[in-house]
Each structure stands twice: as C-alpha cells, then as structure tokens.
Design an enzyme around this catalytic site. Sequence first.
Site, PDB file in Angstrom:
ATOM      1  N   GLY A  92      -4.334  -2.311 -23.611  1.00 59.88           N
ATOM      2  CA  GLY A  92      -3.896  -3.648 -23.258  1.00 59.88           C
ATOM      3  C   GLY A  92      -2.855  -3.622 -22.168  1.00 59.88           C
ATOM      4  N   ASP A  93      -2.706  -4.767 -21.528  1.00 58.44           N
ATOM      5  CA  ASP A  93      -1.652  -4.915 -20.532  1.00 58.44           C
ATOM      6  C   ASP A  93      -1.193  -6.365 -20.545  1.00 58.44           C
ATOM      7  OD1 ASP A  93      -0.245  -3.318 -18.375  1.00 58.44           O
ATOM      8  OD2 ASP A  93      -0.717  -5.178 -17.321  1.00 58.44           O
ATOM      9  N   THR A  94       0.119  -6.548 -20.441  1.00 59.81           N
ATOM     10  CA  THR A  94       0.692  -7.882 -20.455  1.00 59.81           C
ATOM     11  C   THR A  94       1.428  -8.124 -19.145  1.00 59.81           C
ATOM     12  OG1 THR A  94       0.881  -7.838 -22.846  1.00 59.81           O
ATOM     13  CG2 THR A  94       2.244  -9.453 -21.689  1.00 59.81           C
ATOM     14  N   LYS A 111      -6.479   1.669 -18.082  1.00 58.88           N
ATOM     15  CA  LYS A 111      -5.865   2.415 -19.182  1.00 58.88           C
ATOM     16  C   LYS A 111      -6.934   2.888 -20.165  1.00 58.88           C
ATOM     17  CE  LYS A 111      -1.419   0.023 -18.982  1.00 58.88           C
ATOM     18  NZ  LYS A 111      -0.517  -0.939 -19.645  1.00 58.88           N
TER      19      LYS A 111
END
Length: 192
Positions: free
Chosen positions: A71-73, A55
């Site tokens: 960010g990524d969760t 990203k």
Amino acid sequence: MAASKLILASASPRRLDLLTRIGVTPDAVTPADIDESPHPREIPLDYARRMSAEKAATITNTHPGCFILAGDTVVAVGRRILPKTETEQEARDCLALVSGRRHRVLSAVSLVRPDGSVRHRLSETIVTFKRLEAREIDAYIASDEWRGKAGGYAIQGAAEALIRRIAGSYSGVMGLPLYEVRTLLLSGGYRF
C-alpha cells in the site's frame, strides 16, 4: 490458494496493526526498498497507484507463489503531493498548507495473488483541518508525531483534535483502507 502465505510489503507498524483489526496476520513483513520520488508532473492519484504497484512487484520477486499486499498513502493539495516530512520546516509548511482547507488522502493498495495476477483498489478521503493558529502548529511540532508522516500529520494522534471533518476512510488516512483491503483479499482468494 487458501494455504498460500501472505506477505505485507511495508515497514509501517500502523499497517500491521490495522491488519490485525480485521483478523489478518501476515506470515512475513518485508518492506519494499524502492525509489519513492514522484515523476515530473505526476498527479497524486497516479503516484499513489504506481507506488503501491511497484512495492508489490518488488516483493513478488523475492516471495513467488505468495499473496503480496502493498500500500501507499499520499496526501495531496490539488495536484501537489505533500512529502513524508523529515524536517520540522517541512512539517510546518505542510500544516500551513492544509490549515483551514480541504485536502485529499489517497490510499492505494495492491494484491499480487500466488498465480501472479494483480488486483488494485484505491480509497480517497477528504480531510478538512480547522484554521490552525501558530500556537497549535507549534504544539503539534513539539509532539514529534509529524516525523515521517505524509502531509506532516498522523490522524490517529493529536492531529485528530484539529480535524473538522473527514469524508471517507479513517483507516485509509492512517495508511491502509481496511474496507478495500478486506475486499481485495476476499476477492483474490485469500481466506482468513
């Protein structure tokens, strides 16, 4: 570098709200449109890191010379990556899977500095749900909070009352671990 703009590579209103809690207002919000499919046999930790990095890299191409925060969760049960639930059945399946057990929430963040260098951080949180009764799952599904949420729940909503224990970053479970983000920004040269 202090004068460089900060671009948030996310469409999530929660991430934007979380940033304001630490006094950060991005100059722009530009979601990264990438394929978020896990690779075959990809483990949750690697997937979270890869998504965050991809990203950030995607947005760097359209905003050179800026700070890019992405960010990524990921919600994981063992080696299984739970989906961002789009259907009621997906949400029910996820809630049944986390019912009465521990699972991990991995929240990866990436910061591209104006010079093109990249820094990464990862937050790992252990979340334990109570054993959910069918009526509790039905009520949560009726709330519609689950839609588009990793693992089928939003900790900042009604699901919070169903969680017995959390060990780690509450903001990380929401989608952006603030301690890690603040540390990344400060060590990366961004001033706020």
